[in-house]
Design an enzyme around this catalytic site. Structure first.
Site, PDB file in Angstrom:
ATOM      1  N   ASN A  69       0.802  -1.240   0.000  1.00  0.00           N
ATOM      2  CA  ASN A  69       0.000   0.000   0.000  1.00  0.00           C
ATOM      3  C   ASN A  69       0.827   1.279   0.000  1.00  0.00           C
ATOM      4  O   ASN A  69       0.358   2.296  -0.504  1.00  0.00           O
ATOM      5  CB  ASN A  69      -1.029  -0.013   1.135  1.00  0.00           C
ATOM      6  CG  ASN A  69      -0.406   0.117   2.489  1.00  0.00           C
ATOM      7  OD1 ASN A  69       0.680  -0.402   2.746  1.00  0.00           O
ATOM      8  ND2 ASN A  69      -1.083   0.818   3.383  1.00  0.00           N
ATOM      9  N   GLY A  87       2.678  -5.134   7.486  1.00  0.00           N
ATOM     10  CA  GLY A  87       1.681  -5.886   6.737  1.00  0.00           C
ATOM     11  C   GLY A  87       0.522  -6.279   7.620  1.00  0.00           C
ATOM     12  O   GLY A  87       0.214  -5.607   8.614  1.00  0.00           O
ATOM     13  N   SER A  88      -0.109  -7.377   7.277  1.00  0.00           N
ATOM     14  CA  SER A  88      -1.328  -7.788   7.979  1.00  0.00           C
ATOM     15  C   SER A  88      -1.011  -8.419   9.337  1.00  0.00           C
ATOM     16  O   SER A  88       0.105  -8.912   9.566  1.00  0.00           O
ATOM     17  CB  SER A  88      -2.081  -8.808   7.125  1.00  0.00           C
ATOM     18  OG  SER A  88      -1.271  -9.955   6.960  1.00  0.00           O
ATOM     19  N   GLU A 115       4.718  -3.946  12.187  1.00  0.00           N
ATOM     20  CA  GLU A 115       3.685  -2.904  12.148  1.00  0.00           C
ATOM     21  C   GLU A 115       2.522  -3.446  11.334  1.00  0.00           C
ATOM     22  O   GLU A 115       2.689  -3.812  10.173  1.00  0.00           O
ATOM     23  CB  GLU A 115       4.240  -1.624  11.518  1.00  0.00           C
ATOM     24  CG  GLU A 115       5.027  -0.764  12.484  1.00  0.00           C
ATOM     25  CD  GLU A 115       4.234  -0.290  13.684  1.00  0.00           C
ATOM     26  OE1 GLU A 115       3.006  -0.098  13.558  1.00  0.00           O
ATOM     27  OE2 GLU A 115       4.827  -0.147  14.765  1.00  0.00           O
ATOM     28  N   CYS A 157      -2.940   2.240   6.355  1.00  0.00           N
ATOM     29  CA  CYS A 157      -3.038   1.681   7.707  1.00  0.00           C
ATOM     30  C   CYS A 157      -3.644   2.701   8.656  1.00  0.00           C
ATOM     31  O   CYS A 157      -4.266   2.343   9.646  1.00  0.00           O
ATOM     32  CB  CYS A 157      -1.671   1.226   8.182  1.00  0.00           C
ATOM     33  SG  CYS A 157      -0.435   2.503   8.013  1.00  0.00           S
ATOM     34  N   GLN A 182      -8.066  -7.982  -2.652  1.00  0.00           N
ATOM     35  CA  GLN A 182      -8.459  -6.847  -1.812  1.00  0.00           C
ATOM     36  C   GLN A 182      -9.847  -6.339  -2.207  1.00  0.00           C
ATOM     37  O   GLN A 182     -10.663  -5.980  -1.351  1.00  0.00           O
ATOM     38  CB  GLN A 182      -7.408  -5.740  -1.952  1.00  0.00           C
ATOM     39  CG  GLN A 182      -7.550  -4.616  -0.962  1.00  0.00           C
ATOM     40  CD  GLN A 182      -7.541  -5.095   0.477  1.00  0.00           C
ATOM     41  OE1 GLN A 182      -6.688  -5.886   0.869  1.00  0.00           O
ATOM     42  NE2 GLN A 182      -8.510  -4.650   1.253  1.00  0.00           N
ATOM     43  N   GLU A 199     -10.503  -4.657  10.126  1.00  0.00           N
ATOM     44  CA  GLU A 199      -9.899  -3.779   9.108  1.00  0.00           C
ATOM     45  C   GLU A 199     -10.416  -4.175   7.728  1.00  0.00           C
ATOM     46  O   GLU A 199     -10.309  -5.329   7.322  1.00  0.00           O
ATOM     47  CB  GLU A 199      -8.376  -3.910   9.149  1.00  0.00           C
ATOM     48  CG  GLU A 199      -7.690  -2.916   8.237  1.00  0.00           C
ATOM     49  CD  GLU A 199      -6.175  -3.084   8.200  1.00  0.00           C
ATOM     50  OE1 GLU A 199      -5.703  -4.221   8.071  1.00  0.00           O
ATOM     51  OE2 GLU A 199      -5.465  -2.070   8.298  1.00  0.00           O
TER      52      GLU A 199
HETATM   53  P1  NAP Z   1       0.530  -8.978   4.002  1.00  0.00           P
HETATM   54  O1  NAP Z   1      -0.311  -9.847   3.164  1.00  0.00           O
HETATM   55  O2  NAP Z   1       0.706  -9.338   5.429  1.00  0.00           O
HETATM   56  O3  NAP Z   1       1.976  -8.932   3.276  1.00  0.00           O
HETATM   57  C1  NAP Z   1       3.023  -8.123   3.762  1.00  0.00           C
HETATM   58  C2  NAP Z   1       4.355  -8.698   3.289  1.00  0.00           C
HETATM   59  O4  NAP Z   1       4.595  -9.968   3.930  1.00  0.00           O
HETATM   60  C3  NAP Z   1       4.403  -8.975   1.783  1.00  0.00           C
HETATM   61  O5  NAP Z   1       5.678  -8.652   1.293  1.00  0.00           O
HETATM   62  C4  NAP Z   1       4.165 -10.478   1.734  1.00  0.00           C
HETATM   63  O6  NAP Z   1       4.666 -11.078   0.563  1.00  0.00           O
HETATM   64  C5  NAP Z   1       4.950 -10.926   2.948  1.00  0.00           C
HETATM   65  N1  NAP Z   1       4.638 -12.277   3.440  1.00  0.00           N
HETATM   66  C6  NAP Z   1       3.502 -12.998   3.246  1.00  0.00           C
HETATM   67  N2  NAP Z   1       3.633 -14.216   3.837  1.00  0.00           N
HETATM   68  C7  NAP Z   1       4.854 -14.258   4.409  1.00  0.00           C
HETATM   69  C8  NAP Z   1       5.570 -15.254   5.143  1.00  0.00           C
HETATM   70  N3  NAP Z   1       5.035 -16.429   5.434  1.00  0.00           N
HETATM   71  N4  NAP Z   1       6.820 -14.967   5.559  1.00  0.00           N
HETATM   72  C9  NAP Z   1       7.372 -13.764   5.298  1.00  0.00           C
HETATM   73  N5  NAP Z   1       6.758 -12.787   4.586  1.00  0.00           N
HETATM   74  C10 NAP Z   1       5.497 -13.024   4.163  1.00  0.00           C
HETATM   75  O7  NAP Z   1       0.027  -7.457   3.974  1.00  0.00           O
HETATM   76  P2  NAP Z   1      -0.437  -6.595   2.738  1.00  0.00           P
HETATM   77  O8  NAP Z   1      -1.761  -7.088   2.262  1.00  0.00           O
HETATM   78  O9  NAP Z   1       0.683  -6.492   1.751  1.00  0.00           O
HETATM   79  O10 NAP Z   1      -0.588  -5.135   3.398  1.00  0.00           O
HETATM   80  C11 NAP Z   1      -1.772  -4.654   3.977  1.00  0.00           C
HETATM   81  C12 NAP Z   1      -1.660  -4.645   5.497  1.00  0.00           C
HETATM   82  O11 NAP Z   1      -0.540  -3.859   5.891  1.00  0.00           O
HETATM   83  C13 NAP Z   1      -2.852  -4.014   6.178  1.00  0.00           C
HETATM   84  O12 NAP Z   1      -3.248  -4.799   7.274  1.00  0.00           O
HETATM   85  C14 NAP Z   1      -2.312  -2.657   6.667  1.00  0.00           C
HETATM   86  O13 NAP Z   1      -2.969  -2.119   7.779  1.00  0.00           O
HETATM   87  C15 NAP Z   1      -0.911  -3.026   6.980  1.00  0.00           C
HETATM   88  N6  NAP Z   1      -0.073  -1.830   7.044  1.00  0.00           N
HETATM   89  C16 NAP Z   1       0.356  -1.385   8.270  1.00  0.00           C
HETATM   90  C17 NAP Z   1       1.127  -0.241   8.378  1.00  0.00           C
HETATM   91  C18 NAP Z   1       1.620   0.241   9.723  1.00  0.00           C
HETATM   92  O14 NAP Z   1       2.565   1.029   9.770  1.00  0.00           O
HETATM   93  N7  NAP Z   1       1.030  -0.201  10.827  1.00  0.00           N
HETATM   94  C19 NAP Z   1       1.472   0.475   7.223  1.00  0.00           C
HETATM   95  C20 NAP Z   1       0.997   0.004   5.990  1.00  0.00           C
HETATM   96  C21 NAP Z   1       0.240  -1.151   5.916  1.00  0.00           C
HETATM   97  P3  NAP Z   1       3.724 -11.300  -0.728  1.00  0.00           P
HETATM   98  O15 NAP Z   1       3.128  -9.992  -1.061  1.00  0.00           O
HETATM   99  O16 NAP Z   1       4.652 -11.765  -1.777  1.00  0.00           O
HETATM  100  O17 NAP Z   1       2.705 -12.291  -0.323  1.00  0.00           O
END
Ligand code: NAP
Length: 500
Positions: free
Chosen positions: A159, A235-236, A257, A291, A338, A392
């Site tokens: 994002n 991430g999530s 985060e 986020c 999404q 979320e």
């Molecule tokens: P995500 O699905 O958790 O993915 C985040 C990252 O983790 C991606 O690079 C993903 O790779 C990787 N990943 C997935 N499975 C993994 C594993 N088993 N081992 C290691 N890495 C792995 O999150 P997203 O959908 O990209 O992002 C949206 C989320 O991010 C939302 O919940 C949002 O609130 C959160 N976010 C939080 C903040 C904050 O600062 N708190 C800021 C921005 C976003 P792949 O993409 O290749 O699967």
């Protein structure tokens, strides 16, 4: 290496030990523009575990020389990256918008934030400050020094595919670590451009490595590799909590985060025009895929009807479409997964009995059929325990929760598992301080939107949102360093005290 070169279809590449090469895995992902499925952004071949290990190996070999590079010189390279990114602003914004979907103005805003982070972190090279401390013993000099960890992994979401990598990579590098960066697969081309900028700025071969590929292979390999000393993940919650558990088993330093469910509290004495404008911006900006997005408006009954009326009127003016086109103010959801999540929540909200005020469906007809466009959606009379008030959604959906007074507003605002950002609209100074004191979020805004932040100010969440140290600001460097305490005894005699 030219990202999105003028060839029919671009193919993503890794940067390992200073060489750009195509990942060798058999699986590929075709990335299409989320605003227009006819536009193929490129093909993303996925890296293998072996390539991930090669990147860690390169980072390990590059570490001694990078650690020995004086921090102000490391900072100078970040200052150069700041300049290169400024020069590349439009090219980078075009890739970001095409791949992620946000509007060009939102892309420029994200890049500006990244430039600010680079500017601040460049200065940290001259400020890796320890302390000198008085000793309990005579002729004993005590001080602390910050030292790099070694090889660190950076795993990021889609994002904010420029800003989040930058706000992790910059402090990691300035502190003297070498990095293996695994971006979200669906924003691989943006990640390549970011890494190319660091490369052009003079980051030596092996110091920053990019490995494109799935979380389950590349990400997992990074989590397991014994040479990787720390991971900074955004991430999530689902993935973040699994990584935290995995990292804890081998005592790896983890910074996670994760999600948010950020409330804006609007009290009866609020400047309503201001509250409305910020709520609309916070809820629908970046298609709600922030986020820190405002996903809940907690509004006191006395002004709720007027608030909802004005928010609806303002949200109706949002122009949804391809973010690359002039005049568009809200782009699409990032991908099918999404988009489905958002559409599912629209149905959940209706089934739960919330009152639909605006939107509530995908947009169709003409150009909308080629993209993943959800209408800006407002639900009113949402109960605090409904799923749309608790979970979320990560889409353009605002839940309005009506409350009787400030105390109930605070309870509702705090009544979720997340704790990232929040805001309050009131003119009452006592309420302002009461709120700032008792709200359970890592960031709070008074009379401004839940979104936004500054490069030198700590960023991150409490409760279910975040574990590990905050990002940005000087504290970001703390995560990427070990603090060593040094005692220099210059008495030449055995110590009198043996209590330690
Ligand atoms: P995500 O699905 O958790 O993915 C985040 C990252 O983790 C991606 O690079 C993903 O790779 C990787 N990943 C997935 N499975 C993994 C594993 N088993 N081992 C290691 N890495 C792995 O999150 P997203 O959908 O990209 O992002 C949206 C989320 O991010 C939302 O919940 C949002 O609130 C959160 N976010 C939080 C903040 C904050 O600062 N708190 C800021 C921005 C976003 P792949 O993409 O290749 O699967």
């Amino acid at each position: 290496m030219a990202v999105l070169a003028e060839q029919a279809v671009s193919r993503a590449q890794n940067l390992i030990n200073g060489k750009w090469t195509e990942p060798s895995g058999k699986k590929t992902v075709e990335r299409r523009n989320p605003a227009n499925s006819d536009d193929v952004v490129g093909v993303i071949p996925l890296s293998t575990r072996e390539e991930t290990r090669a990147a860690v190996d390169a980072a390990q070999k590059a570490f001694p020389a990078w650690r020995a590079t004086p921090p102000p010189l490391r900072g100078k390279i970040l200052a150069k990256a700041c300049q290169v990114m400024t020069d590349e602003m439009e090219a980078l914004a075009a890739i970001l918008t095409r791949e992620e979907g946000k509007t060009l103005n939102e892309s420029r805003g994200e890049i500006l934030r990244s430039i600010n982070v680079l500017e601040f972190m460049a200065g940290e090279g001259r400020r890796l400050i320890g302390e000198t401390l008085p000793s309990e013993l005579p002729k004993n000099f005590a001080y602390t020094v910050k030292q790099p960890l070694g090889v660190v992994a950076v795993i990021t979401p889609w994002n904010f595919p420029v800003a989040i990598p930058v706000w992790k990579i910059a402090p990691a590098l300035v502190a003297g670590n070498t990095v293996v960066f695994k971006p979200a697969t669906i924003t691989s081309f943006t990640a390549m451009k970011v890494v190319e900028i660091f490369e052009q700025a003079g980051v030596p071969a092996g110091v920053l490595n990019l490995v494109i590929g799935s979380g389950s292979e590349v990400g997992d390999e990074l989590m397991q590799h014994p040479a990787v000393k720390a991971v900074s993940f955004t991430g999530s919650n689902e993935i973040g909590s699994a990584l935290y558990e995995q990292g804890a088993k081998r005592l790896m330093k983890c910074q996670c985060e994760m999600g948010g469910k950020n409330p804006v509290v609007v009290l009866e004495d609020a400047d309503l025009d201001l509250a409305v404008a910020s709520t609309v911006q916070g809820a629908f900006g970046s298609t709600g895929q922030r986020c820190t997005a405002t996903s809940r408006a907690v509004v006191v009954d006395a002004i709720a009807d007027e608030f909802v009326k004005r928010v609806k009127a303002s949200a109706e003016k949002i122009v949804v479409g391809n973010g690359a086109e002039a005049g568009v103010t809200m782009g699409p959801s990032v991908d099918q997964g999404q988009f489905k999540t958002v559409l599912d929540y629209l149905e959940i909200g209706k089934q739960e009995g919330a009152r639909l005020v605006l939107g509530g469906a995908r947009l169709t007809g003409g150009k909308y059929d080629k993209g993943m466009f959800a209408a800006p959606t407002i639900f009113d009379h949402v109960k605090p325990n409904m799923r749309i008030a608790q979970e979320e959604i990560f889409g353009p959906v605002l839940s309005v929760i009506r409350v009787k007074d400030f105390e109930e507003a605070l309870d509702v605002a705090n009544g979720v598992v997340y704790g990232l950002s929040s805001s309050i609209y009131t003119q009452d100074i006592s309420r302002v301080f009461e709120f700032a004191d008792r709200i359970e979020t890592g960031i709070t805004h008074i009379n401004s939107a839940t979104t936004g932040g500054e490069a030198h100010i700590p960023f991150g969440g409490m409760k279910g949102t975040g574990v590990g140290l905050r990002e940005q600001g000087t504290v970001a460097v703390d995560f990427f360093t070990e603090l060593k305490a040094v005692y220099v005894d210059y008495t030449g005699r055995k110590r009198e005290s043996n209590i330690y």
